[in-house]
Write a protein that holds these residues in place. Structure first.
Motif, PDB file in Angstrom:
ATOM      1  N   ASP A  24       0.844  -1.191   0.000  1.00 56.58           N
ATOM      2  CA  ASP A  24       0.000   0.000   0.000  1.00 56.58           C
ATOM      3  C   ASP A  24       0.879   1.239   0.000  1.00 56.58           C
ATOM      4  O   ASP A  24       1.939   1.267   0.644  1.00 56.58           O
ATOM      5  N   GLY A  25       0.425   2.260  -0.720  1.00 59.15           N
ATOM      6  CA  GLY A  25       1.177   3.506  -0.751  1.00 59.15           C
ATOM      7  C   GLY A  25       0.258   4.682  -0.960  1.00 59.15           C
ATOM      8  O   GLY A  25      -0.868   4.557  -1.462  1.00 59.15           O
ATOM      9  N   MET A  26       0.723   5.861  -0.543  1.00 61.68           N
ATOM     10  CA  MET A  26      -0.074   7.077  -0.747  1.00 61.68           C
ATOM     11  C   MET A  26       0.843   8.284  -0.742  1.00 61.68           C
ATOM     12  O   MET A  26       1.938   8.267  -0.164  1.00 61.68           O
ATOM     13  N   ALA A  27       0.374   9.322  -1.408  1.00 62.31           N
ATOM     14  CA  ALA A  27       1.005  10.640  -1.351  1.00 62.31           C
ATOM     15  C   ALA A  27      -0.107  11.632  -1.050  1.00 62.31           C
ATOM     16  O   ALA A  27      -1.128  11.649  -1.752  1.00 62.31           O
ATOM     17  N   THR A  28       0.081  12.465  -0.024  1.00 57.54           N
ATOM     18  CA  THR A  28      -1.012  13.303   0.479  1.00 57.54           C
ATOM     19  C   THR A  28      -0.544  14.732   0.707  1.00 57.54           C
ATOM     20  O   THR A  28       0.577  14.966   1.187  1.00 57.54           O
ATOM     21  N   ARG A  29      -1.420  15.651   0.378  1.00 58.36           N
ATOM     22  CA  ARG A  29      -1.279  17.034   0.822  1.00 58.36           C
ATOM     23  C   ARG A  29      -2.597  17.418   1.471  1.00 58.36           C
ATOM     24  O   ARG A  29      -3.664  17.328   0.851  1.00 58.36           O
ATOM     25  N   GLU A  30      -2.544  17.849   2.723  1.00 59.93           N
ATOM     26  CA  GLU A  30      -3.783  18.130   3.436  1.00 59.93           C
ATOM     27  C   GLU A  30      -3.599  19.264   4.433  1.00 59.93           C
ATOM     28  O   GLU A  30      -2.477  19.581   4.852  1.00 59.93           O
ATOM     29  N   ARG A  31      -4.714  19.874   4.773  1.00 58.43           N
ATOM     30  CA  ARG A  31      -4.766  20.867   5.845  1.00 58.43           C
ATOM     31  C   ARG A  31      -5.957  20.490   6.703  1.00 58.43           C
ATOM     32  O   ARG A  31      -7.078  20.340   6.205  1.00 58.43           O
ATOM     33  N   VAL A  32      -5.725  20.320   7.987  1.00 57.75           N
ATOM     34  CA  VAL A  32      -6.740  19.779   8.879  1.00 57.75           C
ATOM     35  C   VAL A  32      -6.915  20.704  10.073  1.00 57.75           C
ATOM     36  O   VAL A  32      -5.929  21.173  10.649  1.00 57.75           O
ATOM     37  N   GLY A  33      -8.187  20.958  10.451  1.00 60.03           N
ATOM     38  CA  GLY A  33      -8.450  21.756  11.629  1.00 60.03           C
ATOM     39  C   GLY A  33      -9.624  22.691  11.423  1.00 60.03           C
ATOM     40  O   GLY A  33     -10.470  22.480  10.545  1.00 60.03           O
ATOM     41  N   THR A  34      -9.681  23.744  12.227  1.00 60.58           N
ATOM     42  CA  THR A  34     -10.747  24.733  12.124  1.00 60.58           C
ATOM     43  C   THR A  34     -10.130  26.126  12.189  1.00 60.58           C
ATOM     44  O   THR A  34      -9.001  26.318  12.659  1.00 60.58           O
ATOM     45  N   ASN A  35     -10.898  27.107  11.729  1.00 61.48           N
ATOM     46  CA  ASN A  35     -10.412  28.479  11.746  1.00 61.48           C
ATOM     47  C   ASN A  35     -10.189  28.975  13.162  1.00 61.48           C
ATOM     48  O   ASN A  35      -9.251  29.731  13.437  1.00 61.48           O
ATOM     49  N   ARG A  36     -11.053  28.571  14.071  1.00 64.28           N
ATOM     50  CA  ARG A  36     -10.955  29.104  15.424  1.00 64.28           C
ATOM     51  C   ARG A  36      -9.832  28.457  16.225  1.00 64.28           C
ATOM     52  O   ARG A  36      -9.126  29.125  16.986  1.00 64.28           O
ATOM     53  N   TYR A  37      -9.657  27.132  16.050  1.00 67.10           N
ATOM     54  CA  TYR A  37      -8.683  26.414  16.876  1.00 67.10           C
ATOM     55  C   TYR A  37      -7.444  25.976  16.115  1.00 67.10           C
ATOM     56  O   TYR A  37      -6.605  25.261  16.660  1.00 67.10           O
ATOM     57  N   GLY A  38      -7.338  26.403  14.864  1.00 63.65           N
ATOM     58  CA  GLY A  38      -6.161  26.043  14.098  1.00 63.65           C
ATOM     59  C   GLY A  38      -6.128  24.581  13.732  1.00 63.65           C
ATOM     60  O   GLY A  38      -7.144  23.887  13.709  1.00 63.65           O
ATOM     61  N   GLY A  39      -4.922  24.101  13.434  1.00 58.48           N
ATOM     62  CA  GLY A  39      -4.762  22.710  13.018  1.00 58.48           C
ATOM     63  C   GLY A  39      -3.357  22.515  12.494  1.00 58.48           C
ATOM     64  O   GLY A  39      -2.395  23.072  13.036  1.00 58.48           O
ATOM     65  N   TYR A  40      -3.227  21.735  11.432  1.00 57.96           N
ATOM     66  CA  TYR A  40      -1.898  21.501  10.866  1.00 57.96           C
ATOM     67  C   TYR A  40      -1.994  21.377   9.361  1.00 57.96           C
ATOM     68  O   TYR A  40      -3.059  21.092   8.793  1.00 57.96           O
ATOM     69  N   THR A  41      -0.875  21.604   8.698  1.00 59.86           N
ATOM     70  CA  THR A  41      -0.731  21.310   7.272  1.00 59.86           C
ATOM     71  C   THR A  41       0.316  20.218   7.141  1.00 59.86           C
ATOM     72  O   THR A  41       1.243  20.117   7.956  1.00 59.86           O
ATOM     73  N   ALA A  42       0.159  19.391   6.116  1.00 60.82           N
ATOM     74  CA  ALA A  42       1.069  18.258   5.971  1.00 60.82           C
ATOM     75  C   ALA A  42       1.227  17.873   4.512  1.00 60.82           C
ATOM     76  O   ALA A  42       0.289  17.982   3.720  1.00 60.82           O
ATOM     77  N   ARG A  43       2.443  17.445   4.197  1.00 61.78           N
ATOM     78  CA  ARG A  43       2.736  16.802   2.922  1.00 61.78           C
ATOM     79  C   ARG A  43       3.577  15.571   3.243  1.00 61.78           C
ATOM     80  O   ARG A  43       4.600  15.685   3.932  1.00 61.78           O
ATOM     81  N   TYR A  44       3.137  14.439   2.775  1.00 62.12           N
ATOM     82  CA  TYR A  44       3.899  13.238   3.095  1.00 62.12           C
ATOM     83  C   TYR A  44       3.585  12.129   2.103  1.00 62.12           C
ATOM     84  O   TYR A  44       2.571  12.145   1.403  1.00 62.12           O
TER      85      TYR A  44
END
Length: 670
Positions: free
Chosen positions: A413-433
């Motif tokens: 199994d394999g994947m390549a992802t770009r995502e941004r997770v969270g909310t405007n009020r509480y923030g979150g994270y950005t990721a590329r992996y």
């Protein structure tokens, strides 16, 4: 009546075998849908309207009169199913004599239908303008004249007058075994048959008892069990029935040789590796059902038919014949989902189910989704949209089942992802992996398997705790148990998974990680038809070996979302760090409970309750507040699975959480 003994008065002229009528009422053959059965705006005719009158035919109309019978509606339908007059009402006979004989031929089937419902003293009369025809009678000239009087005038009115009388009850139920030496095969046959004195003597009750006795014996490893004789005795004067079942339990047996057929491009040894029966194992209908389910878990196999031999082999075992049908090799598809909190997402996929001729499956998927803003800004109009607002994921999975005909499978199994997770009020994270995992799975049965592999992941994450550039190399180990009866809509069984994975980390930090995850879900049907199902799920996670800011954000734990705590944004439940922003946690707890209630065969409602939170500590700290939510779901049941619409509301919302969230998807929430 052949095969019947009766006490009291006889019903003259009644022919045929009433035992057959009671236990083998034949259904009508299937017919194509007939638009003439509808009357929509007058565009189609109605089968309730008889054919037009003419000089060459004698159409008729039929009326069933059951007086004040308590179950008149259901009984009328039973009589219509048995009635030749009713089935041929659109085929008008040429003359009164033919119609009179059709009426006479209808009497015995009508009486048999009444007997099948326990009305053994029923009286049946067919009447046209005072001319009557009763059981045992022959149509006379008066009846023919009454019918002919309607020629070319209007449909002849035939009234079926039924005086059903009382439903007979059972007085004595005997279940005898034939050919068995020693202890009886069924310790308490009356309990198995579920027949007792006082029960209504209906065909459905007697058929159910017969099936229950045979099913019980087959479950005791007696595949040749059968009912060899049924002895019903009706006492018309006392309005009761005595019934005796003679059971041949047959010998105890195991499974014999297993023959596999129907394979064209899939090697038979691949199919055999998913069959966990071995010659000599005790015979079991459940094992056969589990085998069918296991075989159809092979992506290249569409269906499996299991046929049992009609006699035992020389070793006293029952041969088994498996016939499979293969699915189309290639599949392409598209799906979409939407949540009022997480936003829209679309996915396309392509799959090959027999890539190299050994039932190898290769699946490619591409997802595009709206990445939530986590910096305080928002999209108010189309011009505000930026490229970074789109998230994406490309993944592939490859499976080679039954390595060398064994119960080992190769998984890549394999994947390549770009995502941004969270909310405007509480923030979150950005990721590329990017991640790739190679594993070997060992199947011990259709419900239990273990898996071990090598995983490599390289990526970058950014959040309020900083940026982490990392490379992970780990050895994930997992175990899975699944005894549920359906993947998308389980109603019974347990589904449990547990995994541990030690990782070496390279890059900004070199600390080792040790990740543990576990979840268990249970399903309990309150009734035989699974119209009322209780479902519950508990999940747990923990990370040890590194500080929170050293762990890539994608590896930390978060709760919230359609598959977690509904009502809260996806992965928005975790400890808060600097600037009151989400940091993720090193441990996780989640729990859900549902009551799945079918209102009709296709519509259901699901009240549910969810709870969960991620914690900064290595183990969940239940002194901290759990996020709670509740809601109501609507289910539309289709052959491929239920379409799910859930509306959830946070019970202890934080400032900025939306009051409700709506989720639409296919399959149950868990």
């Amino acid at each position: 009546m052949r095969g019947w003994r009766r006490r009291g008065r006889r019903i003259a002229g009644l022919s045929g075998c009433a035992a057959a009528a009671m236990l083998a009422v034949q259904p009508l053959p299937a017919e194509a849908f007939d638009f003439s059965s509808l009357d929509i705006f007058g565009l189609f005719g109605s089968k309730e309207q008889p054919p037009a009158v003419s000089a060459d035919t004698l159409p008729y109309k039929l009326e069933f009169d059951l007086g004040d019978a308590a179950d008149a509606k259901a009984l009328t339908r039973t009589l219509q199913d048995a009635s030749l007059l009713y089935r041929l009402r659109q085929d008008a006979p040429p003359d009164g004599e033919t119609l009179a004989r059709r009426m006479a031929a209808d009497l015995n089937p009508l009486v048999d239908a009444l007997w099948s419902q326990g009305y053994f003293n029923a009286d049946v009369t067919l009447e046209v303008d005072g001319a009557r025809l009763r059981v045992g009678g022959e149509p006379d000239a008066g009846l023919v004249r009454a019918l002919e009087a309607y020629r070319n005038r209007e449909p002849a009115p035939i009234k079926v007058e039924i005086a059903p009388g009382p439903v007979f009850g059972l007085r004595k139920v005997d279940i005898l075994e034939r050919g068995e030496v020693g202890a009886p095969s069924i310790a308490d046959p009356q309990k198995v048959a579920k027949l007792k004195p006082g029960d209504a003597a209906t065909a459905s009750a007697l058929r159910s008892a017969q099936a229950a006795l045979v099913d019980y014996l087959r479950a005791q490893s007696r595949p040749l069990a059968k009912i060899v004789e049924l002895r019903p005795v009706v006492d018309h004067a006392a309005r009761i029935m005595d019934v005796t079942y003679v059971v041949d339990p047959g010998p105890l047996a195991g499974f014999g040789d297993i023959a596999i057929g129907g394979t064209v491009d899939v090697p038979p040894e691949v199919v055999r590796s998913f069959i966990y029966l071995e010659p000599g194992d005790p015979y079991s209908p459940k094992a056969l059902a589990d085998t069918r389910k296991s075989i159809t878990s092979i992506p290249a196999i569409g269906s499996a038919r299991i046929r049992e031999g009609d006699k035992l082999d020389g070793n006293g075992n029952l041969p088994i014949f498996v016939e499979v049908t293969e699915r189309p090799k290639r599949l392409i598809g598209f799906s979409a989902r939407y949540s009022t909190i997480d936003g829209p997402a679309v996915k396309t996929y392509w799959e090959h189910r027999n890539l190299f001729g050994g039932a190898e499956r290769l699946r490619l998927e591409a997802d595009i989704f709206l990445a939530p803003r986590i910096d305080g800004s928002s999209i108010q109009r189309f011009g505000d949209f930026e490229q970074s607002d789109l998230g994406g994921r490309f993944s592939f999975s490859f499976m080679k089942p039954a390595l060398n005909g064994s119960r080992y499978d190769l998984l890549v199994d394999g994947m390549a992802t770009r995502e941004r997770v969270g909310t405007n009020r509480y923030g979150g994270y950005t990721a590329r992996y990017a991640n790739i995992t190679t594993s070997i799975r060992r199947r011990f049965s259709d419900t239990f398997s273990v898996q071990a592999g090598l995983e490599v992941e390289r990526g970058q994450t950014s959040d309020v705790l900083g940026q982490v550039d990392y490379t992970l190399v780990g050895i994930p180990l997992s175990v899975k148990y699944d005894s549920t009866d359906s993947l998308l809509d389980p109603t019974r069984g347990i589904r449990a998974t547990a995994s541990v994975a030690p990782y070496a980390m390279f890059g900004d930090n070199t600390n080792a990680l040790f990740q543990t995850k576990a979840s268990i879900a249970g399903y309990y049907a309150l009734d035989e038809d699974a119209r009322y199902v209780l479902a519950g799920r508990v999940g747990f996670g923990s990370i040890a070996g590194a500080d929170l800011d050293e762990i890539p954000a994608t590896r930390r734990f978060y709760a919230g979302g359609g598959g977690s705590v509904r009502g809260y944004a996806y992965r928005s439940l975790s400890p808060l760090g600097p600037l009151n922003r989400l940091t993720g946690g090193r441990s996780l707890f989640e729990a859900s409970a549902e009551a799945r209630i079918k209102i009709t065969e296709t519509i259901g409602i699901v009240p549910f309750f969810d709870a969960g939170m991620a914690f900064a500590s290595e183990l969940p700290n239940f002194k901290e507040t759990l996020a709670l939510s509740a809601g109501l779901g609507l289910r539309y049941y289709t052959p491929i699975g239920p379409i799910r619409l859930d509306v959830a509301a946070p019970l202890n919302p934080r400032k900025g959480d939306k009051p409700v969230a709506v989720y639409i998807s296919i399959g149950q929430a868990f």
